[in-house]
Design a protein around this motif. Structure first.
Motif, mmCIF file in Angstrom:
data_model
loop_
_atom_site.group_PDB
_atom_site.id
_atom_site.type_symbol
_atom_site.label_atom_id
_atom_site.label_comp_id
_atom_site.label_asym_id
_atom_site.label_seq_id
_atom_site.Cartn_x
_atom_site.Cartn_y
_atom_site.Cartn_z
ATOM 1 N N VAL A 371 0.840 -1.204 0.000
ATOM 2 C CA VAL A 371 0.000 0.000 0.000
ATOM 3 C C VAL A 371 0.873 1.251 0.000
ATOM 4 O O VAL A 371 0.615 2.215 -0.735
ATOM 5 C CB VAL A 371 -0.954 -0.006 1.212
ATOM 6 N N ARG A 372 1.924 1.247 0.819
ATOM 7 C CA ARG A 372 2.847 2.384 0.865
ATOM 8 C C ARG A 372 3.571 2.570 -0.468
ATOM 9 O O ARG A 372 3.743 3.703 -0.945
ATOM 10 C CB ARG A 372 3.874 2.172 1.980
ATOM 11 N N VAL A 373 4.017 1.471 -1.053
ATOM 12 C CA VAL A 373 4.761 1.557 -2.310
ATOM 13 C C VAL A 373 3.871 2.120 -3.421
ATOM 14 O O VAL A 373 4.283 3.013 -4.182
ATOM 15 C CB VAL A 373 5.315 0.170 -2.691
ATOM 16 N N VAL A 374 2.655 1.610 -3.523
ATOM 17 C CA VAL A 374 1.730 2.117 -4.541
ATOM 18 C C VAL A 374 1.408 3.588 -4.280
ATOM 19 O O VAL A 374 1.288 4.393 -5.220
ATOM 20 C CB VAL A 374 0.445 1.267 -4.560
ATOM 21 N N ASN A 375 1.292 3.958 -3.006
ATOM 22 C CA ASN A 375 1.049 5.361 -2.661
ATOM 23 C C ASN A 375 2.208 6.249 -3.120
ATOM 24 O O ASN A 375 1.994 7.372 -3.602
ATOM 25 C CB ASN A 375 0.850 5.487 -1.149
ATOM 26 N N GLU A 376 3.434 5.748 -2.987
ATOM 27 C CA GLU A 376 4.602 6.506 -3.451
ATOM 28 C C GLU A 376 4.563 6.711 -4.958
ATOM 29 O O GLU A 376 4.762 7.828 -5.457
ATOM 30 C CB GLU A 376 5.882 5.758 -3.069
ATOM 31 N N TRP A 377 4.270 5.650 -5.700
ATOM 32 C CA TRP A 377 4.215 5.759 -7.161
ATOM 33 C C TRP A 377 3.081 6.678 -7.593
ATOM 34 O O TRP A 377 3.234 7.454 -8.544
ATOM 35 C CB TRP A 377 4.043 4.367 -7.767
ATOM 36 N N LEU A 378 1.946 6.571 -6.915
ATOM 37 C CA LEU A 378 0.814 7.439 -7.246
ATOM 38 C C LEU A 378 1.149 8.898 -6.972
ATOM 39 O O LEU A 378 0.748 9.798 -7.726
ATOM 40 C CB LEU A 378 -0.419 7.014 -6.434
ATOM 41 N N ALA A 379 1.902 9.154 -5.895
ATOM 42 C CA ALA A 379 2.305 10.526 -5.566
ATOM 43 C C ALA A 379 3.129 11.133 -6.694
ATOM 44 O O ALA A 379 2.925 12.294 -7.079
ATOM 45 C CB ALA A 379 3.102 10.543 -4.260
ATOM 46 N N VAL A 380 4.047 10.360 -7.241
ATOM 47 C CA VAL A 380 4.875 10.858 -8.347
ATOM 48 C C VAL A 380 4.019 11.129 -9.577
ATOM 49 O O VAL A 380 4.182 12.151 -10.255
ATOM 50 C CB VAL A 380 5.995 9.854 -8.668
ATOM 51 N N CYS A 381 3.080 10.228 -9.867
ATOM 52 C CA CYS A 381 2.207 10.418 -11.040
ATOM 53 C C CYS A 381 1.361 11.680 -10.901
ATOM 54 O O CYS A 381 1.238 12.468 -11.862
ATOM 55 C CB CYS A 381 1.301 9.199 -11.225
ATOM 56 N N VAL A 382 0.786 11.896 -9.717
ATOM 57 C CA VAL A 382 -0.044 13.086 -9.499
ATOM 58 C C VAL A 382 0.804 14.348 -9.599
ATOM 59 O O VAL A 382 0.388 15.353 -10.208
ATOM 60 C CB VAL A 382 -0.745 13.015 -8.128
ATOM 61 N N TYR A 383 2.005 14.318 -9.024
ATOM 62 C CA TYR A 383 2.892 15.485 -9.088
ATOM 63 C C TYR A 383 3.278 15.817 -10.526
ATOM 64 O O TYR A 383 3.227 16.981 -10.948
ATOM 65 C CB TYR A 383 4.136 15.235 -8.241
ATOM 66 N N LEU A 384 3.662 14.791 -11.300
ATOM 67 C CA LEU A 384 4.042 15.030 -12.691
ATOM 68 C C LEU A 384 2.859 15.558 -13.497
ATOM 69 O O LEU A 384 3.030 16.430 -14.364
ATOM 70 C CB LEU A 384 4.572 13.732 -13.316
ATOM 71 N N TRP A 385 1.668 15.050 -13.209
ATOM 72 C CA TRP A 385 0.488 15.550 -13.920
ATOM 73 C C TRP A 385 0.236 17.019 -13.584
ATOM 74 O O TRP A 385 -0.090 17.811 -14.469
ATOM 75 C CB TRP A 385 -0.723 14.704 -13.574
ATOM 76 N N MET A 386 0.406 17.401 -12.325
ATOM 77 C CA MET A 386 0.188 18.790 -11.933
ATOM 78 C C MET A 386 1.237 19.714 -12.565
ATOM 79 O O MET A 386 0.981 20.908 -12.754
ATOM 80 C CB MET A 386 0.204 18.924 -10.409
ATOM 81 N N LEU A 387 2.405 19.180 -12.912
ATOM 82 C CA LEU A 387 3.416 19.972 -13.606
ATOM 83 C C LEU A 387 3.108 20.101 -15.102
ATOM 84 O O LEU A 387 3.253 21.173 -15.693
ATOM 85 C CB LEU A 387 4.800 19.334 -13.437
ATOM 86 N N VAL A 388 2.668 18.989 -15.697
ATOM 87 C CA VAL A 388 2.513 18.945 -17.148
ATOM 88 C C VAL A 388 1.153 19.469 -17.596
ATOM 89 O O VAL A 388 1.029 20.024 -18.692
ATOM 90 C CB VAL A 388 2.735 17.503 -17.651
ATOM 91 N N ALA A 389 0.124 19.317 -16.753
ATOM 92 C CA ALA A 389 -1.246 19.672 -17.153
ATOM 93 C C ALA A 389 -1.382 21.117 -17.630
ATOM 94 O O ALA A 389 -2.009 21.356 -18.670
ATOM 95 C CB ALA A 389 -2.217 19.384 -16.001
ATOM 96 N N PRO A 390 -0.827 22.123 -16.922
ATOM 97 C CA PRO A 390 -0.966 23.502 -17.423
ATOM 98 C C PRO A 390 -0.378 23.691 -18.822
ATOM 99 O O PRO A 390 -0.938 24.425 -19.639
ATOM 100 C CB PRO A 390 -0.192 24.332 -16.382
ATOM 101 N N MET A 391 0.727 23.015 -19.115
ATOM 102 C CA MET A 391 1.339 23.119 -20.439
ATOM 103 C C MET A 391 0.444 22.485 -21.506
ATOM 104 O O MET A 391 0.270 23.026 -22.599
ATOM 105 C CB MET A 391 2.706 22.432 -20.428
#
Length: 402
Positions: A371-391
């Motif tokens: 659960v922790r590992v998947v949460n870590e990977w999901l955190a990176v995906c959400v962060y990258l999306w928040m960076l790329v989405a405005p562009m």
């Protein structure tokens, strides 16, 4: 006609002012109607529920066996503790769901729902106690069904917490980039980013030393190495010319994912040869107890801080606020605590209703690890999306031209 309309408006304002004054008088009779102070009272109530669930798990085997409703356990050694946690969690969840339904949509201070949120504490304490006692009379089959549903509720809590953390990091970066703070914050931002990256590297090295004692510990090597790769990926995307996110946000996100990776490996069951720290937890000592207390308090504080961060979940940002607007979203606050009630149940039973948990342990087991590992990977995906989405939105706005 005009004078009559004005008179109606004045009378309406008079009734509104009268109601406001009446509500204020009632507030004085029931402790305090300060919504900021109310947060701490709810936090203490939530902490009390956590402590009761822990006591039911570690020390409730004797009293719980006296209840006839627990015959479904068939004498299993750890069944009573697990069900005790779920029953306390169900009572806490029900209380905060009732508060959510009765306060969501509250916009103004000194109205009935604001009074209910910030006052009437004697009634709410009695309600919480009653709702905590009732689940102990419910059959075991229903409690185990709640335990399965709580997996999803705890996942919702982790997702809300994740978005809240990332939103705070991005808000901090945007705040430092404001014109009036840019010159003053430039050096501080660089120092903070360098410190964050340094702590990340030190943390990764220490995890290699502590949790990879043998070359055969391939799973731990994968977890730690992949965390390093994700840190590099976040930094590369943030520094891309079209994103131009700088070093601060990936550095702070790096701290977050390194911490989650450490928690994931710490959650591996005791006795695993690749987790010497876990082997040391076979014996209950003062360090184990302190670690348990810190983990419990950290969970309560995380729930408390996430509950007041409703701004990052608003689709329409309203910067103009009047004096009688509520300071935070009451409904969202109680929803976070409701899902937090499911989350603390999962931590205390290791995300598995059939998983034996030792005394003074929290969030231990292979299910907890993944659960922790998947949460870590999901955190990176959400962060990258928040960076790329405005562009991406900007490109779509201009007809796909970068």
């Amino acid at each position: 006609m005009t004078s009559r309309a004005e008179g109606d408006m004045e009378s309406g304002e008079g009734v509104s002012n009268l109601r406001s004054s009446v509500f204020k008088d009632w507030c004085g009779q029931f402790l305090s109607c300060n919504p900021w102070m109310a947060r701490y009272v709810y936090g203490l109530m939530f902490l009390a529920a956590n402590l009761l669930a822990w006591a039911a798990r570690d020390y409730g085997h004797g009293p719980l066996t006296e209840l006839e409703r627990f015959k479904g356990c068939h004498g299993a050694k750890y069944c009573f503790g697990t069900e005790g946690v779920l029953r306390v969690s169900l009572g806490c969840f029900t209380f905060f769901i009732i508060m959510f339904l009765s306060t969501m949509g509250t916009k103004k201070l000194h109205v009935a729902r604001d009074l209910w949120h910030s006052g009437w504490w004697s009634i709410k304490i009695i309600l919480l106690i009653s709702l905590t006692a009732i689940p102990f009379l419910i059959p075991s089959s229903f409690i185990l069904l709640y335990g399965e549903i709580a997996h999803f509720g705890a996942g919702v809590f982790l997702l809300i917490q994740l978005i809240s953390v990332i939103s705070f990091i991005i808000w901090l970066k945007d705040c430092c980039e404001l014109d009036k703070y840019s010159e003053k914050c430039h050096i501080h931002v660089m120092l903070l980013a360098m410190t964050a990256y340094l702590v990340c590297i030190v943390g990764i090295i220490l995890m290699y030393i502590w949790y990879v004692p043998e070359p055969s510990c391939l799973l731990n090597i994968f977890f730690i190495t992949w965390t390093l790769v994700l840190l590099q990926l976040m930094t590369s995307v943030s520094l891309h010319p079209k994103v131009n996110g700088g070093f601060l946000t990936p550095g702070l996100m790096g701290l977050y994912i390194v911490f989650i990776c450490w928690c994931a490996i710490r959650s591996e069951p005791a006795g695993d040869r690749c987790n010497r720290k876990a082997e040391a937890s076979n014996h209950t000592d003062w360090l184990t107890i302190i670690s348990f207390v810190i983990a419990l308090l950290a969970m309560v504080i995380a729930t408390f801080s996430t509950g007041i961060d409703s701004q990052c979940f608003q689709f329409r940002k309203n910067d103009s606020k009047s004096e009688d607007d509520v300071p935070y979203g009451y409904g969202f606050f109680h929803l976070v605590f409701a899902t937090g009630a499911m989350y603390f149940a999962m931590l205390l039973i290791g995300w598995n209703t059939h998983h034996p948990m030792k005394k003074w342990t929290i969030d231990v087991g292979w299910t907890s690890t993944w659960v922790r590992v998947v949460n870590e990977w999901l955190a990176v995906c959400v962060y990258l999306w928040m960076l790329v989405a405005p562009m991406l939105w900007k490109c779509r706005e201009f007809g796909g031209i970068p």
